[in-house]
Design a protein around this motif. Structure first.
Motif, mmCIF file in Angstrom:
data_model
loop_
_atom_site.group_PDB
_atom_site.id
_atom_site.type_symbol
_atom_site.label_atom_id
_atom_site.label_comp_id
_atom_site.label_asym_id
_atom_site.label_seq_id
_atom_site.Cartn_x
_atom_site.Cartn_y
_atom_site.Cartn_z
ATOM 1 N N GLY A 115 11.104 2.261 -3.572
ATOM 2 C CA GLY A 115 10.094 2.785 -2.673
ATOM 3 C C GLY A 115 8.840 3.064 -3.480
ATOM 4 O O GLY A 115 8.889 3.738 -4.521
ATOM 5 N N THR A 116 7.709 2.530 -3.024
ATOM 6 C CA THR A 116 6.467 2.701 -3.772
ATOM 7 C C THR A 116 5.291 2.817 -2.798
ATOM 8 O O THR A 116 5.480 2.871 -1.582
ATOM 9 N N TYR A 117 4.084 2.863 -3.351
ATOM 10 C CA TYR A 117 2.889 3.068 -2.533
ATOM 11 C C TYR A 117 1.952 1.872 -2.593
ATOM 12 O O TYR A 117 1.833 1.191 -3.625
ATOM 13 N N MET A 118 1.265 1.663 -1.489
ATOM 14 C CA MET A 118 0.123 0.757 -1.422
ATOM 15 C C MET A 118 -1.117 1.597 -1.174
ATOM 16 O O MET A 118 -1.082 2.553 -0.392
ATOM 17 N N VAL A 119 -2.219 1.260 -1.853
ATOM 18 C CA VAL A 119 -3.476 1.999 -1.709
ATOM 19 C C VAL A 119 -4.628 1.007 -1.613
ATOM 20 O O VAL A 119 -4.482 -0.158 -1.995
ATOM 21 N N PRO A 120 -5.786 1.460 -1.111
ATOM 22 C CA PRO A 120 -6.961 0.587 -1.130
ATOM 23 C C PRO A 120 -7.305 0.170 -2.555
ATOM 24 O O PRO A 120 -7.042 0.897 -3.512
ATOM 25 N N ILE A 121 -7.901 -0.994 -2.687
ATOM 26 C CA ILE A 121 -8.176 -1.557 -4.005
ATOM 27 C C ILE A 121 -9.109 -0.674 -4.821
ATOM 28 O O ILE A 121 -9.046 -0.622 -6.045
ATOM 29 N N ASP A 122 -9.988 0.071 -4.135
ATOM 30 C CA ASP A 122 -10.940 0.940 -4.843
ATOM 31 C C ASP A 122 -10.505 2.401 -4.822
ATOM 32 O O ASP A 122 -11.307 3.307 -5.054
ATOM 33 N N SER A 123 -9.234 2.654 -4.574
ATOM 34 C CA SER A 123 -8.741 4.032 -4.470
ATOM 35 C C SER A 123 -8.801 4.763 -5.806
ATOM 36 O O SER A 123 -8.506 4.177 -6.856
ATOM 37 N N PRO A 124 -9.142 6.060 -5.784
ATOM 38 C CA PRO A 124 -9.065 6.857 -7.005
ATOM 39 C C PRO A 124 -7.616 7.176 -7.392
ATOM 40 O O PRO A 124 -7.371 7.663 -8.498
ATOM 41 N N LEU A 125 -6.679 6.910 -6.497
ATOM 42 C CA LEU A 125 -5.268 7.153 -6.787
ATOM 43 C C LEU A 125 -4.745 5.991 -7.629
ATOM 44 O O LEU A 125 -4.668 4.852 -7.163
ATOM 45 N N GLN A 126 -4.376 6.286 -8.869
ATOM 46 C CA GLN A 126 -3.996 5.241 -9.796
ATOM 47 C C GLN A 126 -2.507 5.213 -10.136
ATOM 48 O O GLN A 126 -1.978 4.179 -10.528
ATOM 49 N N THR A 127 -1.834 6.335 -9.995
ATOM 50 C CA THR A 127 -0.424 6.416 -10.356
ATOM 51 C C THR A 127 0.379 7.013 -9.198
ATOM 52 O O THR A 127 -0.190 7.608 -8.271
ATOM 53 N N ILE A 128 1.676 6.899 -9.281
ATOM 54 C CA ILE A 128 2.554 7.476 -8.257
ATOM 55 C C ILE A 128 2.304 8.972 -8.116
ATOM 56 O O ILE A 128 2.201 9.512 -6.998
ATOM 57 N N ALA A 129 2.170 9.654 -9.227
ATOM 58 C CA ALA A 129 1.974 11.110 -9.200
ATOM 59 C C ALA A 129 0.658 11.494 -8.547
ATOM 60 O O ALA A 129 0.535 12.578 -7.961
ATOM 61 N N ASP A 130 -0.358 10.628 -8.644
ATOM 62 C CA ASP A 130 -1.670 10.929 -8.058
ATOM 63 C C ASP A 130 -1.608 11.084 -6.536
ATOM 64 O O ASP A 130 -2.453 11.772 -5.942
ATOM 65 N N VAL A 131 -0.639 10.442 -5.895
ATOM 66 C CA VAL A 131 -0.625 10.384 -4.431
ATOM 67 C C VAL A 131 -0.309 11.738 -3.810
ATOM 68 O O VAL A 131 -0.802 12.061 -2.715
ATOM 69 N N ASP A 132 0.485 12.536 -4.469
ATOM 70 C CA ASP A 132 0.891 13.821 -3.887
ATOM 71 C C ASP A 132 -0.155 14.884 -4.177
ATOM 72 O O ASP A 132 0.010 15.738 -5.045
ATOM 73 N N ARG A 133 -1.245 14.809 -3.426
ATOM 74 C CA ARG A 133 -2.310 15.815 -3.562
ATOM 75 C C ARG A 133 -2.887 16.124 -2.182
ATOM 76 O O ARG A 133 -2.744 15.337 -1.243
ATOM 77 N N ALA A 134 -3.523 17.247 -2.066
ATOM 78 C CA ALA A 134 -4.080 17.682 -0.784
ATOM 79 C C ALA A 134 -5.083 16.664 -0.257
ATOM 80 O O ALA A 134 -5.895 16.121 -1.015
ATOM 81 N N GLY A 135 -5.034 16.420 1.037
ATOM 82 C CA GLY A 135 -5.970 15.499 1.672
ATOM 83 C C GLY A 135 -5.502 14.065 1.710
ATOM 84 O O GLY A 135 -6.114 13.229 2.396
ATOM 85 N N VAL A 136 -4.432 13.741 1.012
ATOM 86 C CA VAL A 136 -3.920 12.369 1.016
ATOM 87 C C VAL A 136 -2.972 12.199 2.196
ATOM 88 O O VAL A 136 -2.025 12.967 2.372
ATOM 89 N N ARG A 137 -3.240 11.187 3.015
ATOM 90 C CA ARG A 137 -2.394 10.864 4.173
ATOM 91 C C ARG A 137 -1.643 9.570 3.876
ATOM 92 O O ARG A 137 -2.250 8.575 3.491
ATOM 93 N N ILE A 138 -0.329 9.608 4.079
ATOM 94 C CA ILE A 138 0.539 8.489 3.717
ATOM 95 C C ILE A 138 1.181 7.920 4.976
ATOM 96 O O ILE A 138 1.870 8.637 5.710
ATOM 97 N N ALA A 139 0.977 6.646 5.231
ATOM 98 C CA ALA A 139 1.612 5.983 6.370
ATOM 99 C C ALA A 139 3.066 5.683 6.035
ATOM 100 O O ALA A 139 3.372 5.167 4.954
ATOM 101 N N VAL A 140 3.977 5.992 6.959
ATOM 102 C CA VAL A 140 5.395 5.676 6.777
ATOM 103 C C VAL A 140 5.986 5.203 8.096
ATOM 104 O O VAL A 140 5.454 5.490 9.170
ATOM 105 N N ALA A 141 7.098 4.480 8.016
ATOM 106 C CA ALA A 141 7.871 4.125 9.205
ATOM 107 C C ALA A 141 8.785 5.287 9.543
ATOM 108 O O ALA A 141 9.528 5.764 8.689
ATOM 109 N N ARG A 142 8.710 5.757 10.765
ATOM 110 C CA ARG A 142 9.485 6.923 11.193
ATOM 111 C C ARG A 142 10.987 6.691 10.995
ATOM 112 O O ARG A 142 11.537 5.680 11.427
ATOM 113 N N GLY A 143 11.645 7.618 10.324
ATOM 114 C CA GLY A 143 13.085 7.543 10.144
ATOM 115 C C GLY A 143 13.542 6.631 9.029
ATOM 116 O O GLY A 143 14.748 6.478 8.817
ATOM 117 N N SER A 144 12.601 6.021 8.305
ATOM 118 C CA SER A 144 12.970 5.156 7.179
ATOM 119 C C SER A 144 13.500 5.996 6.018
ATOM 120 O O SER A 144 13.321 7.222 5.975
#
Length: 281
Positions: A139-168
């Motif tokens: 399980g990993t993340y996809m981000v916009p090509i110009d995103s300031p989020l560079q690592t897995i750990a960067d994603v878990d911060r305030a204001g970041v919204r993550i799209a997921v499939a419900r119940g996955s």
């Protein structure tokens, strides 16, 4: 009649009985008698209570099942595993198709399936009995090509919204592990990934292989290196089917060790997925 003659006659009778028994056995084989290796009757009753094996197939994860755009029956490792199980139970198979793993879990209450192929997550294990995993995926993340989020750990911060499939599996996992980021749930992975772009979200979570496939045709996104989760895909059945569960657990170990799982992954062009190690390792 002498003792010698009596013994000769007795031997001839035994030989004749043996030949007759062998002939009947050969005739039974040609008349469709169950082949060697068929599961015990109590296992068949638990795993195929309606007389056929109803196998839940989640077509949203291309590692597990693929379906031609024009429709038709799916194919892939879960279909191969389901067909092999039905063969060993000596029953017909019915593929019950679902658009997401969450919908497979939801359908448990209605008794719509006998065996499913799902990641073993605690929320599911409260309702479903699982084997050890047969394959491991990321399980990993996809981000916009110009995103300031560079690592897995960067994603878990305030204001970041993550799209997921419900119940996955990754929805269930991230629900309990994220500390600051928030989840935006969509009905299926096929909706979540494009809507991440359309809704201008900061990230999308998913299985690496389908995310990479999407990114190949969308130059404005990229898939991160690393992972936030190892997803352990297993076979699951409704709880309380003790004999069936023991049989499935042994079957999964056999099919991993024999190369069946690796061959099925290669045959469906998913050879970059990892065959799970033996149970207990």
């Amino acid at each position: 009649m002498s003792a010698y003659v009596r013994n000769v006659c007795k031997g001839a009778c035994y030989a004749a009985m043996f030949l007759i028994a062998a002939a009947f056995a050969a005739f039974a084989q040609t008349r469709g008698a169950p082949p060697a290796g068929i599961a015990p009757p109590e296992v068949v009753r638990e795993l195929a209570p309606t007389g056929k094996l109803r196998a839940a197939i989640n077509v949203s994860n291309i590692v597990l099942a693929q379906r031609d755009p024009a429709g038709g029956e799916p194919h892939g490792i879960t279909v191969d595993l389901a067909r092999e199980l039905a063969r060993r139970l000596d029953v017909p198979i019915e593929l019950v198709i679902f658009a997401s793993a969450g919908r497979v879990t939801d359908a448990l209450a209605s008794g719509a399936w006998d065996v499913a192929f799902l990641a073993n997550e605690p929320a599911r294990a409260a309702m479903i009995d699982f084997t050890a995993p047969y394959v491991l995926i990321e399980g990993t993340y996809m981000v916009p090509i110009d995103s300031p989020l560079q690592t897995i750990a960067d994603v878990d911060r305030a204001g970041v919204r993550i799209a997921v499939a419900r119940g996955s599996a990754y929805d269930l996992y991230l629900t309990h592990t994220l500390k600051a980021a928030s989840l935006v749930r969509y009905a299926t992975a096929s909706l979540a990934v494009p809507q991440f772009v359309a809704d201008k979200l900061e990230a999308a979570a998913g299985v690496r292989q389908p995310l990479m496939l999407f990114a190949k045709s969308n130059p404005n996104v990229h898939v991160m290196d690393g992972r936030f989760q190892v997803i352990a895909e297993a076979m699951g059945i409704p709880q309380g089917r003790t004999a069936g569960l023991a049989y499935l657990r042994a079957l999964v170990e056999e099919l991993k060790a024999s190369g069946f799982v690796a061959s099925a992954l290669e045959g469906s062009h998913q050879g970059d997925a990892t065959v799970a190690p033996p149970a207990g390792n």
